[in-house]
Design a protein around this motif. Structure first.
Motif, PDB file in Angstrom:
ATOM      1  N   PRO A  78       0.826  -1.212   0.000  1.00  0.00           N
ATOM      2  CA  PRO A  78       0.000   0.000   0.000  1.00  0.00           C
ATOM      3  C   PRO A  78       0.860   1.263   0.000  1.00  0.00           C
ATOM      4  N   LYS A  79       0.397   2.268  -0.706  1.00  0.00           N
ATOM      5  CA  LYS A  79       1.044   3.578  -0.671  1.00  0.00           C
ATOM      6  C   LYS A  79       0.003   4.583  -0.201  1.00  0.00           C
ATOM      7  N   VAL A  80       0.396   5.377   0.775  1.00  0.00           N
ATOM      8  CA  VAL A  80      -0.590   6.266   1.394  1.00  0.00           C
ATOM      9  C   VAL A  80      -0.270   7.721   1.041  1.00  0.00           C
ATOM     10  N   TYR A  81      -1.279   8.431   0.564  1.00  0.00           N
ATOM     11  CA  TYR A  81      -1.139   9.836   0.157  1.00  0.00           C
ATOM     12  C   TYR A  81      -2.094  10.722   0.954  1.00  0.00           C
ATOM     13  N   ARG A  82      -1.612  11.914   1.281  1.00  0.00           N
ATOM     14  CA  ARG A  82      -2.503  12.941   1.831  1.00  0.00           C
ATOM     15  C   ARG A  82      -2.855  13.886   0.677  1.00  0.00           C
ATOM     16  N   VAL A  83      -4.134  14.163   0.542  1.00  0.00           N
ATOM     17  CA  VAL A  83      -4.604  14.898  -0.635  1.00  0.00           C
ATOM     18  C   VAL A  83      -5.385  16.130  -0.196  1.00  0.00           C
ATOM     19  N   GLU A  84      -5.056  17.271  -0.778  1.00  0.00           N
ATOM     20  CA  GLU A  84      -5.868  18.471  -0.571  1.00  0.00           C
ATOM     21  C   GLU A  84      -6.573  18.778  -1.886  1.00  0.00           C
ATOM     22  N   THR A  85      -7.827  19.235  -1.772  1.00  0.00           N
ATOM     23  CA  THR A  85      -8.626  19.456  -2.986  1.00  0.00           C
ATOM     24  C   THR A  85      -9.190  20.876  -3.007  1.00  0.00           C
ATOM     25  N   ASP A  86      -9.557  21.321  -4.211  1.00  0.00           N
ATOM     26  CA  ASP A  86     -10.086  22.685  -4.345  1.00  0.00           C
ATOM     27  C   ASP A  86     -11.519  22.798  -3.813  1.00  0.00           C
ATOM     28  N   VAL A  87     -12.296  21.733  -3.984  1.00  0.00           N
ATOM     29  CA  VAL A  87     -13.688  21.754  -3.486  1.00  0.00           C
ATOM     30  C   VAL A  87     -13.879  20.550  -2.561  1.00  0.00           C
ATOM     31  N   PRO A  88     -14.918  20.565  -1.716  1.00  0.00           N
ATOM     32  CA  PRO A  88     -15.115  19.444  -0.800  1.00  0.00           C
ATOM     33  C   PRO A  88     -15.254  18.109  -1.539  1.00  0.00           C
ATOM     34  N   VAL A  89     -14.650  17.067  -0.962  1.00  0.00           N
ATOM     35  CA  VAL A  89     -14.721  15.734  -1.572  1.00  0.00           C
ATOM     36  C   VAL A  89     -16.128  15.185  -1.320  1.00  0.00           C
ATOM     37  N   PRO A  90     -16.863  14.810  -2.371  1.00  0.00           N
ATOM     38  CA  PRO A  90     -18.229  14.307  -2.136  1.00  0.00           C
ATOM     39  C   PRO A  90     -18.190  12.951  -1.428  1.00  0.00           C
ATOM     40  N   PRO A  91     -19.098  12.717  -0.478  1.00  0.00           N
ATOM     41  CA  PRO A  91     -19.066  11.452   0.283  1.00  0.00           C
ATOM     42  C   PRO A  91     -19.187  10.222  -0.604  1.00  0.00           C
ATOM     43  N   VAL A 126     -16.174   7.850  -1.848  1.00  0.00           N
ATOM     44  CA  VAL A 126     -15.594   6.712  -1.104  1.00  0.00           C
ATOM     45  C   VAL A 126     -15.933   5.408  -1.829  1.00  0.00           C
ATOM     46  N   GLU A 127     -17.199   5.279  -2.201  1.00  0.00           N
ATOM     47  CA  GLU A 127     -17.625   4.059  -2.886  1.00  0.00           C
ATOM     48  C   GLU A 127     -17.055   3.979  -4.307  1.00  0.00           C
ATOM     49  N   ALA A 128     -17.010   5.136  -4.961  1.00  0.00           N
ATOM     50  CA  ALA A 128     -16.479   5.160  -6.339  1.00  0.00           C
ATOM     51  C   ALA A 128     -15.010   4.736  -6.355  1.00  0.00           C
ATOM     52  N   PHE A 129     -14.219   5.212  -5.383  1.00  0.00           N
ATOM     53  CA  PHE A 129     -12.802   4.832  -5.307  1.00  0.00           C
ATOM     54  C   PHE A 129     -12.672   3.330  -5.027  1.00  0.00           C
ATOM     55  N   ALA A 130     -13.562   2.814  -4.184  1.00  0.00           N
ATOM     56  CA  ALA A 130     -13.500   1.393  -3.823  1.00  0.00           C
ATOM     57  C   ALA A 130     -13.876   0.513  -5.021  1.00  0.00           C
ATOM     58  N   GLY A 158     -11.436  15.903   6.108  1.00  0.00           N
ATOM     59  CA  GLY A 158     -11.920  17.275   6.315  1.00  0.00           C
ATOM     60  C   GLY A 158     -12.561  17.705   5.017  1.00  0.00           C
ATOM     61  N   GLU A 159     -13.084  18.932   4.984  1.00  0.00           N
ATOM     62  CA  GLU A 159     -13.783  19.382   3.760  1.00  0.00           C
ATOM     63  C   GLU A 159     -12.905  19.271   2.520  1.00  0.00           C
ATOM     64  N   HIS A 160     -11.633  19.686   2.678  1.00  0.00           N
ATOM     65  CA  HIS A 160     -10.734  19.707   1.518  1.00  0.00           C
ATOM     66  C   HIS A 160      -9.559  18.762   1.717  1.00  0.00           C
ATOM     67  N   VAL A 197     -14.295  12.627  -9.665  1.00  0.00           N
ATOM     68  CA  VAL A 197     -15.381  12.945  -8.722  1.00  0.00           C
ATOM     69  C   VAL A 197     -15.525  14.464  -8.554  1.00  0.00           C
ATOM     70  N   GLY A 198     -14.977  15.197  -9.526  1.00  0.00           N
ATOM     71  CA  GLY A 198     -15.213  16.640  -9.587  1.00  0.00           C
ATOM     72  C   GLY A 198     -14.273  17.490  -8.736  1.00  0.00           C
ATOM     73  N   CYS A 199     -13.135  16.912  -8.316  1.00  0.00           N
ATOM     74  CA  CYS A 199     -12.198  17.685  -7.475  1.00  0.00           C
ATOM     75  C   CYS A 199     -10.857  17.833  -8.198  1.00  0.00           C
ATOM     76  N   ARG A 200     -10.248  18.989  -7.988  1.00  0.00           N
ATOM     77  CA  ARG A 200      -8.880  19.176  -8.454  1.00  0.00           C
ATOM     78  C   ARG A 200      -7.958  19.026  -7.254  1.00  0.00           C
ATOM     79  N   VAL A 201      -6.885  18.266  -7.430  1.00  0.00           N
ATOM     80  CA  VAL A 201      -5.925  18.087  -6.332  1.00  0.00           C
ATOM     81  C   VAL A 201      -5.044  19.326  -6.263  1.00  0.00           C
ATOM     82  N   THR A 202      -5.035  19.976  -5.114  1.00  0.00           N
ATOM     83  CA  THR A 202      -4.213  21.191  -4.971  1.00  0.00           C
ATOM     84  C   THR A 202      -2.898  20.900  -4.244  1.00  0.00           C
ATOM     85  N   ALA A 203      -2.836  19.784  -3.518  1.00  0.00           N
ATOM     86  CA  ALA A 203      -1.580  19.379  -2.874  1.00  0.00           C
ATOM     87  C   ALA A 203      -1.623  17.867  -2.681  1.00  0.00           C
TER      88      ALA A 203
END
Ligand code: URA
Length: 237
Positions: free
Chosen positions: A129-142, A145-149, A170-172, A193-199
């Motif tokens: 497994p590789k673990v990433y912390r992701v910041e997004t421009d808009v809130p990640v839609p709940p 989680v299922e779509a990624f799975a 968190g929100e972002h 899922v409609g988000c841009r990764v900002t970090a």
């Protein structure tokens, strides 16, 4: 290479003679007698026959780095500074990268001059497994989680991504755990899922975590335990 072949090659003798010398306990690898002629030895081992050197070990380099944003995961580039520019080891020209991060991604990066080890790591790449912390421009839609799975179909490569664990922190802010490393995979999944990764920051590979005391741009040699940890998943540890 098998030990008998190495002895035969460096001492201009037949493999049968080499096997006899090895069975006769005349050969040492890293200071220990090895009597198995078919034992694997690499260029990072000292080998002697009758206490005379047959092969002098090369220096194996296994580095972990806190890659900063803005540096290319490459060993040379005409335009941008590369992560190799951050390293001041005299043998740095022998290094290659075991996995890459995008220029604007930070976090754990692994470099080595041991092709056999990095091959194992890259083969394990599809398991550890590789673990990433992701910041997004808009809130990640709940529902992400299922779509990624479930996985996403990428038609350029004609593949469906393996299940990815997405935790919304968190929100972002989110954490993702993936077991493969497709081109721009994290950014492309969030885009779906409609988000841009900002970090984006990689915190761990297998059981190997980016040490907290390693600041962006810093690196150090891995301990043997860390080398093993990079190849291990929590399931197999
Ligand atoms: N996924 C990305 O999109 N970028 C990286 O650097 C790593 C994973």
């Amino acid at each position: 290479m098998k030990l008998d072949r190495l002895i035969a090659k460096h001492r201009q003798m037949g493999r049968t003679a080499a096997l006899r010398a090895i069975a006769g306990r005349k050969v040492q690898v890293n200071g220990l007698v090895v009597a198995d002629g078919y034992a694997e030895v690499d260029r990072f081992s000292d080998v002697t026959l009758d206490d005379e050197p047959v092969q002098v070990a090369e220096r194996g380099l296994y580095l972990l780095m806190h890659k900063p944003v803005g540096w290319l995961s490459a060993t040379k580039d005409a335009q941008h500074p590369t992560v190799l520019d951050l390293i001041d080891d005299p043998d740095k020209h022998t290094l290659h990268l075991a996995g890459r991060l995008d220029r604007n991604t930070s976090g754990l990066l692994i470099l080595t001059n041991d092709g056999n080890w990095s091959k194992r790591l890259m083969a394990a790449d599809f398991k550890v497994p590789k673990v990433y912390r992701v910041e997004t421009d808009v809130p990640v839609p709940p529902e992400a989680v299922e779509a990624f799975a479930r996985g996403f179909y990428f038609h350029t490569e004609d593949i469906t991504t393996l299940p990815v664990k997405l935790e919304i922190l968190g929100e972002h802010l989110a954490r993702v755990t993936l077991h493969e490393g497709r081109y721009h995979q994290v950014k492309r999944m969030f885009h779906r899922v409609g988000c841009r990764v900002t970090a984006l920051h990689r915190g761990s590979v297998g059981m190997l975590c980016l040490p907290e005391d390693l600041k962006p741009g810093e690196w150090r040699e891995m301990t043997p335990e860390e080398r093993q940890a990079a190849l291990s998943s929590s399931e197999s540890a």
